[in-house]
Motif scaffolding. Structure first.
Motif, PDB file in Angstrom:
ATOM      1  N   ALA A   1       0.941  -1.261  -0.166  1.00 34.04           N
ATOM      2  CA  ALA A   1      -0.044   0.025   0.022  1.00 34.04           C
ATOM      3  C   ALA A   1       0.742   1.211   0.020  1.00 34.04           C
ATOM      4  O   ALA A   1       0.666   2.260  -0.646  1.00 34.04           O
TER       5      ALA A   1
ATOM      6  N   VAL B   1      -4.733  14.565  -1.616  1.00 35.82           N
ATOM      7  CA  VAL B   1      -5.782  13.692  -2.131  1.00 35.82           C
ATOM      8  C   VAL B   1      -5.432  12.304  -2.390  1.00 35.82           C
ATOM      9  O   VAL B   1      -6.156  11.397  -2.087  1.00 35.82           O
ATOM     10  N   PHE B   2      -4.328  11.922  -2.718  1.00 37.56           N
ATOM     11  CA  PHE B   2      -3.689  10.616  -2.793  1.00 37.56           C
ATOM     12  C   PHE B   2      -3.492   9.839  -1.671  1.00 37.56           C
ATOM     13  O   PHE B   2      -3.131   8.553  -1.833  1.00 37.56           O
TER      14      PHE B   2
ATOM     15  N   LEU C   1      -7.855   5.095   4.656  1.00 36.33           N
ATOM     16  CA  LEU C   1      -8.622   3.812   4.692  1.00 36.33           C
ATOM     17  C   LEU C   1      -7.887   2.791   5.231  1.00 36.33           C
ATOM     18  O   LEU C   1      -8.269   2.037   6.338  1.00 36.33           O
ATOM     19  N   THR C   2      -6.739   2.565   4.659  1.00 36.61           N
ATOM     20  CA  THR C   2      -5.800   1.353   5.104  1.00 36.61           C
ATOM     21  C   THR C   2      -5.422   1.486   6.324  1.00 36.61           C
ATOM     22  O   THR C   2      -5.378   0.491   7.247  1.00 36.61           O
TER      23      THR C   2
ATOM     24  N   LEU D   1      -9.928   9.821  -8.277  1.00 36.29           N
ATOM     25  CA  LEU D   1      -8.381   9.478  -8.355  1.00 36.29           C
ATOM     26  C   LEU D   1      -8.258   8.762  -9.669  1.00 36.29           C
ATOM     27  O   LEU D   1      -7.025   8.784 -10.197  1.00 36.29           O
TER      28      LEU D   1
ATOM     29  N   LEU E   1      -2.290   0.471  -9.003  1.00 38.11           N
ATOM     30  CA  LEU E   1      -1.738   1.299  -7.857  1.00 38.11           C
ATOM     31  C   LEU E   1      -2.859   1.834  -6.953  1.00 38.11           C
ATOM     32  O   LEU E   1      -2.980   1.943  -5.858  1.00 38.11           O
TER      33      LEU E   1
ATOM     34  N   ALA F   1      -4.070  -1.433  -4.698  1.00 36.58           N
ATOM     35  CA  ALA F   1      -3.018  -1.921  -3.810  1.00 36.58           C
ATOM     36  C   ALA F   1      -3.701  -1.523  -2.025  1.00 36.58           C
ATOM     37  O   ALA F   1      -3.988  -2.114  -1.340  1.00 36.58           O
ATOM     38  N   PRO F   2      -3.519  -0.022  -2.077  1.00 38.00           N
ATOM     39  CA  PRO F   2      -4.128   0.330  -0.648  1.00 38.00           C
ATOM     40  C   PRO F   2      -5.556  -0.248  -0.250  1.00 38.00           C
ATOM     41  O   PRO F   2      -5.607  -0.504   0.945  1.00 38.00           O
TER      42      PRO F   2
ATOM     43  N   PHE G   1      -6.770   3.014   8.920  1.00 39.31           N
ATOM     44  CA  PHE G   1      -7.936   2.643   9.881  1.00 39.31           C
ATOM     45  C   PHE G   1      -8.157   1.573  10.105  1.00 39.31           C
ATOM     46  O   PHE G   1      -8.463   1.127  10.876  1.00 39.31           O
TER      47      PHE G   1
ATOM     48  N   ILE H   1      -5.793   9.546   0.455  1.00 37.10           N
ATOM     49  CA  ILE H   1      -7.177   9.147   1.006  1.00 37.10           C
ATOM     50  C   ILE H   1      -7.303   7.682   1.099  1.00 37.10           C
ATOM     51  O   ILE H   1      -7.540   7.046   2.198  1.00 37.10           O
ATOM     52  N   PRO H   2      -6.917   6.805  -0.188  1.00 34.82           N
ATOM     53  CA  PRO H   2      -6.933   5.375  -0.076  1.00 34.82           C
ATOM     54  C   PRO H   2      -6.123   5.050   1.399  1.00 34.82           C
ATOM     55  O   PRO H   2      -6.611   4.045   1.878  1.00 34.82           O
TER      56      PRO H   2
ATOM     57  N   VAL I   1      -5.483  -3.809   0.455  1.00 36.44           N
ATOM     58  CA  VAL I   1      -4.659  -4.062   2.195  1.00 36.44           C
ATOM     59  C   VAL I   1      -5.706  -3.681   2.969  1.00 36.44           C
ATOM     60  O   VAL I   1      -5.823  -4.307   4.029  1.00 36.44           O
ATOM     61  N   ALA I   2      -6.526  -2.505   2.959  1.00 31.50           N
ATOM     62  CA  ALA I   2      -7.656  -2.044   3.810  1.00 31.50           C
ATOM     63  C   ALA I   2      -8.574  -3.152   3.978  1.00 31.50           C
ATOM     64  O   ALA I   2      -8.977  -3.822   5.190  1.00 31.50           O
TER      65      ALA I   2
ATOM     66  N   ALA J   1       2.460   1.672  -3.517  1.00 28.72           N
ATOM     67  CA  ALA J   1       1.671   2.191  -4.497  1.00 28.72           C
ATOM     68  C   ALA J   1       1.214   3.747  -4.036  1.00 28.72           C
ATOM     69  O   ALA J   1       1.163   4.436  -5.235  1.00 28.72           O
TER      70      ALA J   1
END
Lengths: 441, 316
Positions: free
Chosen positions: A214, A236-237, A243-244, B18, B35, B38-39, A246, A239-240, B42-43, A217
């Motif tokens: 993560a 902005v990027f 979540l991870t 995004l 890309l 991936a996160p 959290f 944000i994902p 994992v979440a 990436a």
């Protein structure tokens, strides 16, 4: 000789050395940044945004399942900064790795300030590992020549039609940087917990793989998106990744709660008057230290810890407590029954089968391995030795040294027959280290 | 619920945005999928792990309860049943979600402290010394000692400590009265007694739910909070409550065990054991032998309704 090599990280006190190394790198980078060509005014704004985000990321550290700390947002921002090459469609940035490292230093130190003000401890070795990892990413991307006499930074121009190559090169750079981080952390844990280095590294890489993917990436995403979006891409990027973060925090939280419940379970026997005060906790601490010393993986160490905490739970089913709660003194048949009852209670959970297996064999003598070729789990052998030592030494503060000596002697008498010699050696190493710490303090 | 899905939808929107930026303006093309995912992947992985650990944790908690119940054969399944009953009772009492959570956990674990009571005391000795009674009454405070280090149970600790307080202030361990007793404890007290009454015992068959309710109602305002007793009555109109029957073997194993939750059995012990609650200062209930009084009402007897048992025991 072998053991001398094994203990090398501890002897060099690498977990203390890492922060020192980081300070040296940071000082060098600041010097290089000052000496490097003037950074244009426009870039100062970009660098400031990165420093702030790194600081915020450091403040929002998370504790991983297993207890290690990390700061995903800070790391991702650091990698992105290391790989920033174009901000906006036309503006190319050309600052050196020295500037990147200097900015990271500022951000990370600023992020540690609130913790210091609250007087909560900052894990200097973990912080150092993150810092060194960003430094490696910056040097790799900006200065190491990879093709045609150019570093990745300037190669990006020629890849304008095949951006995915850029993306892959960035993922690779982050991957290497992450490995460096894992390497540093493994050195530190090997040094602090007296574990074999190789075992620590394998654990670190295995556990870090998910979050690492993560992070790599996210760093890449930010660096790529800075071209169309400008520096706004940074928040902005992320944000994902928020979540991870959290999700991982929740996971670590429930793991912690689970541990608390097991510890409460372990006190059942103590409160019922079956065992001496804190006996399960002491046996668990000793067992974990021995397990680490013997190179058990984190996963196995956790099972070992839980099993050691619960090793006397079978006594709850006894009608009357054993005198002093010392299973070591009980008749072998009673020991077996306690072990079986304990395994039964634990097996009822349906989720602690590994622990139940360990508990079942905790009373079996080591000779069954040699004579009958039986396969006793290492964890069971460890608990057997740790339990015997704690039962023999007892609580007495006074005469502790003499009790210690006679306990070791008693255990030595059972060497090979009752106890696994390799495990007893580990016990002696662990106790020697403890004595050294107490002596030094 | 609405806020949760609201946040989720905004999240989906942001991630879609995004994706577009990366694919188009940033020229990354198909690789952007890798890309971005991936996160998120994992979440997802961490959420799954969380769910598994959560389940594992609940199973382990219930093992804690089972371990205690093996010590006292008359209590098998008791904790689980009263947790369910207490949860039902929370509804007519309009308890909030967090309070209900605390209630359910407190109900599950209210008797964990019993592991600290010597096994011989869980059997009914011929005579009770004051020390024996005191040892038995320690179990509610002992339960708190056992679980207070489990952070998420912090809300349930008071509920566990006070589940044997009485509405009239004559309970243990602190002798709280009326509204001083946490609501969670008052609910558990009623559910606890009700389940004990509707369970087969060696010395008597189980009371039918309505008869057990009548027993509880006789003690309303003395032992139990009247509102909570009313909630129990409401619950019994809405739900079926099966009695817990025991076969011969089980009854045999229970023989001689004292069920401290059974108000009738407890009142007998209480009445024959002077002086009763050593933990509480101030005037205790007047000890009074009940040997020559009428025995407590039995389901078959039915005509004792107008003579509350508590009255009989506490009469001067």
């Amino acid at each position: 000789m072998r053991s001398a090599l094994r203990d090398l990280p501890s002897r060099l006190r690498l977990h203390r050395l890492l922060p020192v190394l980081s300070i040296a790198v940071a000082a060098g980078a600041v010097a290089a940044a000052v000496a490097s060509p003037q950074v244009p005014l426009q870039d100062w704004g970009i660098l400031l945004v990165f420093a702030v985000v790194i600081a915020v990321g450091e403040v929002n550290r998370i504790v991983l399942p297993g207890g290690r700390e990390t700061a995903p947002m800070s790391l991702a921002a650091g990698y992105a900064l290391a790989m920033t090459w174009e901000v906006g469609e036309t503006h190319r940035v050309e600052f050196t790795a020295g500037v990147v490292v200097a900015v990271t230093t500022v951000g990370m130190l600023a992020g540690a300030v609130p913790a210091l003000l609250r007087r909560s401890p900052v894990r200097a070795d973990d912080l150092a590992a993150r810092f060194l990892s960003v430094a490696v990413a910056a040097i790799l991307f900006r200065h190491v020549v990879v093709w045609d006499g150019q570093p990745l930074l300037t190669l990006q121009e020629s890849w304008s039609s095949t951006r995915w190559v850029t993306a892959i090169s960035m993922v690779l750079v982050s991957g290497i940087a992450l490995f460096v981080q894992a390497f540093c952390v493994a050195l530190a844990t090997a040094s602090r917990d007296h574990r074999p280095f190789w075992r620590s590294l394998v654990d670190e890489v295995r556990q870090g793989a998910g979050l690492g993917a993560a992070l790599a990436a996210s760093g890449t995403l930010i660096a790529l998106a800075e071209r169309p979006m400008g520096v706004v891409a940074l928040p902005v990027f992320l944000i994902p990744l928020v979540l991870t973060q959290f999700a991982i925090r929740r996971y670590a939280g429930i793991r912690e709660t689970y541990g608390q419940t097991i510890r409460a379970l372990s006190r059942l026997t103590e409160i019922g008057g079956y065992t001496r005060r804190d006996h399960p906790a002491r046996v668990a601490a000793l067992s974990v230290a021995m397990g680490r010393d013997l190179g058990m993986s984190d996963r196995d160490t956790l099972d070992l810890e839980y099993a050691a905490l619960l090793h006397d739970i079978g006594q709850v089913a006894l009608r009357e407590p054993i005198p002093g709660g010392a299973t070591m003194m009980a008749a072998p048949a009673d020991q077996d029954r306690i072990a079986r009852d304990g395994a039964g209670i634990v097996r009822q959970t349906g989720v602690l089968d590994n622990v139940a297996v360990i508990l079942e064999s905790q009373s079996k003598p080591y000779r069954q391995v040699r004579e009958l070729g039986e396969d006793l789990p290492l964890a069971s052998r460890i608990i057997k030795v740790a339990n015997a030592y704690d039962d023999l030494v007892g609580e007495a503060r006074a005469r502790r040294a003499r009790k210690h000596a006679s306990a070791i002697e008693r255990i030595h008498l059972g060497l090979g027959y009752e106890y696994d010699p390799r495990v007893v050696e580990a016990l002696i190493r662990v106790l020697d280290r403890r004595a050294a710490v107490v002596g030094a303090g | 619920m609405v806020t949760n899905s609201g946040v989720a939808y905004i999240g989906y929107g942001v991630i879609g945005f995004l994706f577009v930026i990366l694919w188009g303006p940033a020229d990354v093309g198909w690789f952007s999928a890798v890309l971005i995912l991936a996160p998120l992947y994992v979440a997802r992985w961490a959420f799954v792990q969380y769910g598994e650990e959560q389940r594992a944790h609940e199973r382990t908690l219930s093992a804690l309860v089972t371990a205690v119940e093996t010590k006292d054969p008359s209590a098998a399944g008791h904790s689980g049943r009263i947790a369910a009953l207490a949860e039902w009772m929370a509804e007519p009492l309009s308890m909030g979600t967090q309070d209900v959570q605390a209630l359910v956990y407190a109900a599950m674990l209210h008797d964990v402290g019993k592991v600290g009571v010597p096994t011989r005391l869980l059997r009914r000795p011929r005579t009770w010394t004051p020390a024996d009674v005191e040892a038995l009454t320690h179990h509610s405070a002992m339960g708190v000692v056992l679980v207070r280090e489990i952070e998420f149970l912090n809300g349930s600790l008071a509920g566990i400590r006070h589940h044997h307080e009485r509405w009239d202030g004559l309970g243990y361990p602190d002798g709280l009265a009326g509204d001083e007793i946490p609501l969670v404890s008052r609910v558990i007290a009623v559910a606890d007694a009700f389940d004990a009454l509707t369970t087969d015992r060696a010395e008597r068959p189980a009371f039918a739910p309505q008869q057990a309710l009548r027993q509880i109602e006789q003690r309303r305002g003395r032992q139990f909070d009247p509102h909570v007793v009313a909630a129990l009555a409401t619950v019994l109109e809405r739900h079926d409550w099966p009695i817990t029957s025991a076969d011969e073997d089980e009854l045999d194993r229970m023989r001689g065990y004292l069920d401290h939750d059974d108000p009738i059995a407890w009142e007998q012990v209480w009445a024959t054991t002077p002086p009763l609650r050593p933990a509480v200062s101030g005037p205790g209930p007047t000890p009074h032998p009940v040997a020559d009084e009428p025995s407590p009402p039995h389901p078959a007897a039915g005509n004792a309704d107008d003579v509350p048992v508590a009255e009989q025991v506490r009469a001067p």
